[in-house]
Design a protein around this motif. Structure first.
Motif, PDB file in Angstrom:
ATOM      1  N   LEU A  57       0.960  -1.316  -0.501  1.00  0.00           N
ATOM      2  CA  LEU A  57      -0.307  -0.294   0.164  1.00  0.00           C
ATOM      3  C   LEU A  57       0.798   1.298  -0.129  1.00  0.00           C
ATOM      4  O   LEU A  57       1.632   1.127   0.736  1.00  0.00           O
ATOM      5  N   THR A  58       0.257   2.125  -0.694  1.00  0.00           N
ATOM      6  CA  THR A  58       1.432   3.837  -1.065  1.00  0.00           C
ATOM      7  C   THR A  58       0.539   4.435  -0.876  1.00  0.00           C
ATOM      8  O   THR A  58      -0.216   4.673  -0.614  1.00  0.00           O
ATOM      9  N   TRP A  59       1.140   5.645  -0.614  1.00  0.00           N
ATOM     10  CA  TRP A  59       1.157   6.766  -0.408  1.00  0.00           C
ATOM     11  C   TRP A  59       2.276   8.437  -0.350  1.00  0.00           C
ATOM     12  O   TRP A  59       3.512   7.784  -0.500  1.00  0.00           O
ATOM     13  N   ASP A  60       1.098   9.277  -1.505  1.00  0.00           N
ATOM     14  CA  ASP A  60       2.473  10.444  -2.006  1.00  0.00           C
ATOM     15  C   ASP A  60       2.421  10.932  -1.473  1.00  0.00           C
ATOM     16  O   ASP A  60       3.328  12.626  -1.675  1.00  0.00           O
ATOM     17  N   GLY A  61       2.191  11.287  -0.459  1.00  0.00           N
ATOM     18  CA  GLY A  61       2.326  12.244   0.692  1.00  0.00           C
ATOM     19  C   GLY A  61       1.554  13.500   0.595  1.00  0.00           C
ATOM     20  O   GLY A  61       1.372  14.284   1.200  1.00  0.00           O
ATOM     21  N   GLN A  62       0.528  13.240  -0.412  1.00  0.00           N
ATOM     22  CA  GLN A  62      -0.189  14.211  -0.048  1.00  0.00           C
ATOM     23  C   GLN A  62      -1.995  14.095  -0.034  1.00  0.00           C
ATOM     24  O   GLN A  62      -2.396  13.642   0.001  1.00  0.00           O
ATOM     25  N   GLY A  63      -2.264  14.742   0.569  1.00  0.00           N
ATOM     26  CA  GLY A  63      -3.733  14.570   1.315  1.00  0.00           C
ATOM     27  C   GLY A  63      -3.847  14.495   2.722  1.00  0.00           C
ATOM     28  O   GLY A  63      -2.108  14.454   3.343  1.00  0.00           O
ATOM     29  N   GLU A  64      -4.736  14.039   3.034  1.00  0.00           N
ATOM     30  CA  GLU A  64      -4.994  13.139   4.175  1.00  0.00           C
ATOM     31  C   GLU A  64      -4.191  11.664   4.394  1.00  0.00           C
ATOM     32  O   GLU A  64      -3.676  10.853   3.669  1.00  0.00           O
ATOM     33  N   MET A  65      -3.697  11.223   5.567  1.00  0.00           N
ATOM     34  CA  MET A  65      -2.647   9.763   5.724  1.00  0.00           C
ATOM     35  C   MET A  65      -4.127   9.334   5.446  1.00  0.00           C
ATOM     36  O   MET A  65      -4.666   9.485   6.148  1.00  0.00           O
ATOM     37  N   PRO A  66      -3.246   8.330   4.743  1.00  0.00           N
ATOM     38  CA  PRO A  66      -4.138   6.981   4.486  1.00  0.00           C
ATOM     39  C   PRO A  66      -4.034   6.706   5.724  1.00  0.00           C
ATOM     40  O   PRO A  66      -3.708   6.084   6.202  1.00  0.00           O
ATOM     41  N   SER A  67      -5.030   5.087   5.922  1.00  0.00           N
ATOM     42  CA  SER A  67      -5.763   4.251   7.149  1.00  0.00           C
ATOM     43  C   SER A  67      -4.287   3.783   7.504  1.00  0.00           C
ATOM     44  O   SER A  67      -4.216   3.492   8.945  1.00  0.00           O
ATOM     45  N   TRP A  68      -4.075   2.937   6.419  1.00  0.00           N
ATOM     46  CA  TRP A  68      -3.161   1.798   7.060  1.00  0.00           C
ATOM     47  C   TRP A  68      -1.569   2.340   7.617  1.00  0.00           C
ATOM     48  O   TRP A  68      -1.430   2.151   8.419  1.00  0.00           O
ATOM     49  N   LEU A  69      -1.802   3.994   7.028  1.00  0.00           N
ATOM     50  CA  LEU A  69      -0.407   4.415   7.986  1.00  0.00           C
ATOM     51  C   LEU A  69      -0.946   5.242   9.083  1.00  0.00           C
ATOM     52  O   LEU A  69       0.527   5.304  10.219  1.00  0.00           O
ATOM     53  N   LYS A  70      -1.550   5.637   9.268  1.00  0.00           N
ATOM     54  CA  LYS A  70      -2.377   5.760  10.699  1.00  0.00           C
ATOM     55  C   LYS A  70      -2.396   4.979  12.243  1.00  0.00           C
ATOM     56  O   LYS A  70      -2.092   5.553  12.826  1.00  0.00           O
ATOM     57  N   ARG A  71      -3.181   3.812  11.441  1.00  0.00           N
ATOM     58  CA  ARG A  71      -3.014   2.924  12.220  1.00  0.00           C
ATOM     59  C   ARG A  71      -1.655   2.780  12.962  1.00  0.00           C
ATOM     60  O   ARG A  71      -1.749   2.299  14.031  1.00  0.00           O
ATOM     61  N   ALA A  72       0.166   2.545  11.981  1.00  0.00           N
ATOM     62  CA  ALA A  72       0.501   1.920  11.910  1.00  0.00           C
ATOM     63  C   ALA A  72       1.149   3.704  13.129  1.00  0.00           C
ATOM     64  O   ALA A  72       2.315   2.769  14.248  1.00  0.00           O
ATOM     65  N   VAL A  73       0.927   4.717  13.180  1.00  0.00           N
ATOM     66  CA  VAL A  73       1.587   5.580  13.663  1.00  0.00           C
ATOM     67  C   VAL A  73       1.278   5.879  15.038  1.00  0.00           C
ATOM     68  O   VAL A  73       1.579   6.199  15.828  1.00  0.00           O
ATOM     69  N   ASN A  74      -0.491   5.431  15.157  1.00  0.00           N
ATOM     70  CA  ASN A  74      -1.038   5.459  15.563  1.00  0.00           C
ATOM     71  C   ASN A  74      -0.357   4.456  17.183  1.00  0.00           C
ATOM     72  O   ASN A  74      -0.383   4.124  18.235  1.00  0.00           O
ATOM     73  N   ALA A  75       0.328   2.909  16.752  1.00  0.00           N
ATOM     74  CA  ALA A  75       0.070   2.442  17.480  1.00  0.00           C
ATOM     75  C   ALA A  75       2.391   2.053  17.271  1.00  0.00           C
ATOM     76  O   ALA A  75       2.890   1.225  18.157  1.00  0.00           O
ATOM     77  N   GLY A  76       2.752   3.472  17.149  1.00  0.00           N
ATOM     78  CA  GLY A  76       4.488   3.330  17.622  1.00  0.00           C
ATOM     79  C   GLY A  76       4.912   4.125  16.765  1.00  0.00           C
ATOM     80  O   GLY A  76       5.951   4.483  16.485  1.00  0.00           O
ATOM     81  N   GLN A  77       4.500   3.505  15.602  1.00  0.00           N
ATOM     82  CA  GLN A  77       5.857   3.501  14.545  1.00  0.00           C
ATOM     83  C   GLN A  77       5.921   4.884  13.311  1.00  0.00           C
ATOM     84  O   GLN A  77       4.983   5.746  13.438  1.00  0.00           O
ATOM     85  N   SER A  78       6.646   4.981  13.482  1.00  0.00           N
ATOM     86  CA  SER A  78       7.149   6.490  12.639  1.00  0.00           C
ATOM     87  C   SER A  78       7.279   6.253  11.487  1.00  0.00           C
ATOM     88  O   SER A  78       6.876   5.345  10.507  1.00  0.00           O
TER      89      SER A  78
END
Length: 85
Positions: A57-78
């Motif tokens: 799964l990818t994200w170009d850094g534009q717009g809202e952060m995708p849910s997969w990345l939000k979940r990882a950040v909320n779990a403590g991942q950078s």
């Protein structure tokens, strides 16, 4: 009005305009009236991928952060952990 009737009306209008302005087919051709239209512009290139997870799964850094990345950040991942290149 049918398509054929509309087309015939358009032809009559064009003929009347040509007569009013004393235009010839040669003049219209020289003015480029019978050239095919230019092709449409090419679509913009896709945005480069800035972040990718193990599932692809990818994200170009534009717009809202995708849910997969939000979940990882909320779990403590950078966020930087997922940065590509």
């Amino acid at each position: 009005m049918t398509v054929n009737e509309e087309r015939a009306e358009a032809i009559r209008w064009i003929q009347a305009q040509m007569a009013d302005y004393e235009l010839t087919m040669v003049e219209l051709d020289a003015a480029g009236c019978f050239e095919p239209p230019p092709p449409p512009p090419a679509p913009p290139p896709p945005a480069p991928v800035c972040y990718r997870n193990a599932e692809g799964l990818t994200w170009d850094g534009q717009g809202e952060m995708p849910s997969w990345l939000k979940r990882a950040v909320n779990a403590g991942q950078s966020v930087e952990f997922f940065r590509v290149g």
